[in-house]
Motif scaffolding. Structure first.
Motif, short mmCIF file in Angstrom:
data_model
loop_
_atom_site.label_atom_id
_atom_site.label_comp_id
_atom_site.label_asym_id
_atom_site.label_seq_id
_atom_site.Cartn_x
_atom_site.Cartn_y
_atom_site.Cartn_z
N VAL A 26 12.65 -21.88 26.08
CA VAL A 26 13.50 -20.69 26.02
C VAL A 26 12.68 -19.43 26.23
N MET A 27 11.48 -19.39 25.64
CA MET A 27 10.62 -18.22 25.77
C MET A 27 10.25 -17.97 27.23
N TYR A 28 9.79 -19.01 27.93
CA TYR A 28 9.38 -18.81 29.32
C TYR A 28 10.57 -18.56 30.24
N LEU A 29 11.72 -19.13 29.90
CA LEU A 29 12.93 -18.79 30.65
C LEU A 29 13.23 -17.31 30.52
N GLY A 30 13.11 -16.79 29.29
CA GLY A 30 13.35 -15.37 29.06
C GLY A 30 12.36 -14.49 29.82
N LEU A 31 11.08 -14.90 29.83
CA LEU A 31 10.07 -14.12 30.55
C LEU A 31 10.34 -14.10 32.04
N VAL A 32 10.75 -15.24 32.59
CA VAL A 32 11.04 -15.30 34.03
C VAL A 32 12.26 -14.44 34.36
N ILE A 33 13.31 -14.53 33.51
CA ILE A 33 14.50 -13.70 33.74
C ILE A 33 14.14 -12.23 33.67
N PHE A 34 13.34 -11.85 32.66
CA PHE A 34 12.96 -10.45 32.52
C PHE A 34 12.15 -10.00 33.72
N LEU A 35 11.23 -10.85 34.18
CA LEU A 35 10.38 -10.49 35.30
C LEU A 35 11.18 -10.22 36.56
N PHE A 36 12.11 -11.12 36.89
CA PHE A 36 12.83 -10.99 38.15
C PHE A 36 14.08 -10.12 38.04
N LEU A 37 14.77 -10.17 36.90
CA LEU A 37 16.02 -9.43 36.78
C LEU A 37 15.76 -7.98 36.37
N VAL A 38 14.97 -7.78 35.32
CA VAL A 38 14.75 -6.42 34.80
C VAL A 38 13.66 -5.70 35.60
N ILE A 39 12.46 -6.28 35.63
CA ILE A 39 11.38 -5.62 36.37
C ILE A 39 11.70 -5.56 37.86
N GLY A 40 12.26 -6.66 38.39
CA GLY A 40 12.66 -6.66 39.80
C GLY A 40 13.77 -5.65 40.08
N GLY A 41 14.72 -5.54 39.14
CA GLY A 41 15.81 -4.57 39.30
C GLY A 41 15.31 -3.13 39.26
N VAL A 42 14.36 -2.86 38.37
CA VAL A 42 13.79 -1.51 38.28
C VAL A 42 13.01 -1.19 39.56
N ALA A 43 12.25 -2.18 40.07
CA ALA A 43 11.52 -1.97 41.32
C ALA A 43 12.47 -1.62 42.46
N LEU A 44 13.59 -2.33 42.53
CA LEU A 44 14.60 -2.04 43.55
C LEU A 44 15.17 -0.63 43.38
N LEU A 45 15.39 -0.25 42.13
CA LEU A 45 15.97 1.07 41.82
C LEU A 45 15.04 2.20 42.26
N ILE A 46 13.73 2.02 42.10
CA ILE A 46 12.79 3.09 42.46
C ILE A 46 12.24 2.90 43.88
N ARG A 47 12.84 1.97 44.62
CA ARG A 47 12.49 1.75 46.04
C ARG A 47 11.04 1.30 46.21
N VAL A 48 10.65 0.34 45.38
CA VAL A 48 9.35 -0.30 45.50
C VAL A 48 9.58 -1.77 45.82
N PRO A 49 9.08 -2.27 46.95
CA PRO A 49 9.28 -3.69 47.29
C PRO A 49 8.71 -4.58 46.18
N PHE A 50 9.58 -5.39 45.58
CA PHE A 50 9.19 -6.13 44.38
C PHE A 50 8.07 -7.13 44.66
N PHE A 51 8.20 -7.92 45.72
CA PHE A 51 7.19 -8.95 45.99
C PHE A 51 5.89 -8.33 46.49
N THR A 52 5.98 -7.17 47.13
CA THR A 52 4.76 -6.43 47.48
C THR A 52 4.05 -5.98 46.21
N PHE A 53 4.83 -5.51 45.24
CA PHE A 53 4.28 -5.09 43.96
C PHE A 53 3.61 -6.27 43.25
#
Length: 397
Positions: free
Chosen positions: A209-236
């Motif tokens: 459950v912990m690692y599932l949460g970390l993966v979701i946070f990484l791609f959904l939250v951090i990835g979403g913020v990167a998209l919002l500020i116009r920073v290519p997520f996978f480049t980051f």
């Protein structure tokens, strides 16, 4: 730690009576952790707030960074609570010393919103420390830190003293953590000896459950913020792969800091922003740690057979949000904060002892996410200020 874990499991499976008899060693280790909580959190919080909490000194950059940090850690806590309530990894196992008595104790702790609000403010900081009421310690430390920053140079001697106290407590904590392998051995041995090998399946669920949460946070939250500020997520992600791997393999945010500072400056974030936001984030933006704390605290309640109401969980979330600040440099800092929260909410400390056995595995993931979140925070503030260099970012593609 891993040797202690293995020895404890072996003892619990082969000589359960001896393993259960070793439980006082685990209890002694938890008592040592409890005795460092109040002075450690007080000194680190005051130093953190007094050093960065003067809005005149911080300016726009500091204010924007703090706003982003609080939003990110809140999302991490909410995600953790959602996952642990959905999957119920601790259900079906009951810890010793819990049950109807613990449920009754929790019931007596239910308060109205007015009582909860008033309870946040201590009548005496010494009384709050003596009772282990960590939320009251945090509130007092917050006011004290702001006041200390407000008096400027006149408060420098006090700030220097508390910085010294914080360093002493870091070393104190490191000494206490030397006993961690013994505590792990005794805790997991007593648990396996008393509950059987089935408890290991429960711990495996928690890791999942912990690692599932970390993966979701990484791609959904951090990835979403990167998209919002116009920073290519996978480049980051490619740009920060070295500090990410350093943090994951060493489970140390500090080990990854020099490389993270260099990478984000080359990524197009001005050095003055990188130099301020990254170190500040190490105290105020522990995304992976806060996600873990929300999952672990409710997990312990599930182990104890205690059904926390949503209001109790939200109050716990507030406590964790505040107490997790300023412990990035503390060895096993998440364990210290978790132990404080469990004590404040009447949950069994035995749960923290059990989690200590798998803490290294959990620490690797949450530390890597902490570093990732802080690296992105520098880009967020730079974009907010209008100074993020897109041409530099393009060089990483």
């Amino acid at each position: 730690m891993f040797i202690g874990l293995a020895v404890g499991i072996l003892l619990g499976a082969t000589v359960p009576d001896l393993a259960v008899a070793l439980k006082p060693l685990a209890d002694a280790f938890l008592r040592m952790i409890k005795m460092i909580i109040a002075p450690l959190l007080f000194s680190t919080l005051v130093v953190g707030i007094a050093g960065t909490g003067d809005m005149k000194a911080m300016g726009r950059i500091g204010l924007k960074a703090i706003i982003y940090f609080e939003v990110a850690t809140t999302l991490a806590l909410v995600l953790g609570l959602g996952l642990v309530n959905w999957f119920q990894p601790g259900a079906g196992v009951t810890l010793s010393g819990t049950g109807t008595e613990a449920v009754a104790a929790m019931a007596t702790r239910q308060q109205t919103l007015t009582e909860v609000f008033l309870h946040m403010f201590p009548t005496s900081i010494f009384d709050a420390m003596a009772r282990g009421d960590i939320l009251q310690v945090v509130v007092f430390a917050s006011f004290f830190g702001v006041a200390l920053a407000g008096v400027g140079e006149k408060g420098r001697p006090v700030l220097d003293f508390l910085e010294s106290v914080a360093q002493v407590m870091f070393r104190f904590t490191a000494y206490v953590m030397m006993f961690a392998p013994i505590g792990v051995m005794a805790a997991i041995g007593a648990t396996v000896g008393g509950r059987g090998l089935g408890i290991l399946v429960t711990l495996g669920k928690l890791v999942g459950v912990m690692y599932l949460g970390l993966v979701i946070f990484l791609f959904l939250v951090i990835g979403g913020v990167a998209l919002l500020i116009r920073v290519p997520f996978f480049t980051f992600l490619r740009a920060i792969r070295e500090p990410f791997l350093i943090a994951f393999t060493t489970a140390s945010s500090e080990a990854a800091l020099p490389k993270a500072l260099d990478v984000m400056a080359r990524f197009g974030v001005p050095r003055n922003i990188v130099g301020f936001v990254l170190p500040t984030g190490y105290s105020f933006n522990l995304d992976g740690t806060t996600l873990y704390l929300s999952i672990a605290s409710v997990f312990v309640a599930q182990l104890a057979g205690i059904q926390l109401t949503w209001s109790q969980q939200l109050m716990m979330m507030l406590t964790l949000m505040l107490t997790s600040k300023g412990v990035a440099g503390v060895p096993r800092g998440a364990l210290v904060v978790l132990t404080a929260a469990l004590g404040s909410f009447g949950l069994p400390l035995e749960g923290a002892a059990i989690l200590l056995g798998i803490d290294q595995v959990l620490d690797m993931g949450r530390t890597a996410v902490n570093v990732t979140g802080n690296c992105l925070a520098t880009a967020v503030v730079a974009r907010w200020e209008g100074v993020l260099d897109d041409q530099q970012i393009a060089k990483f593609r």
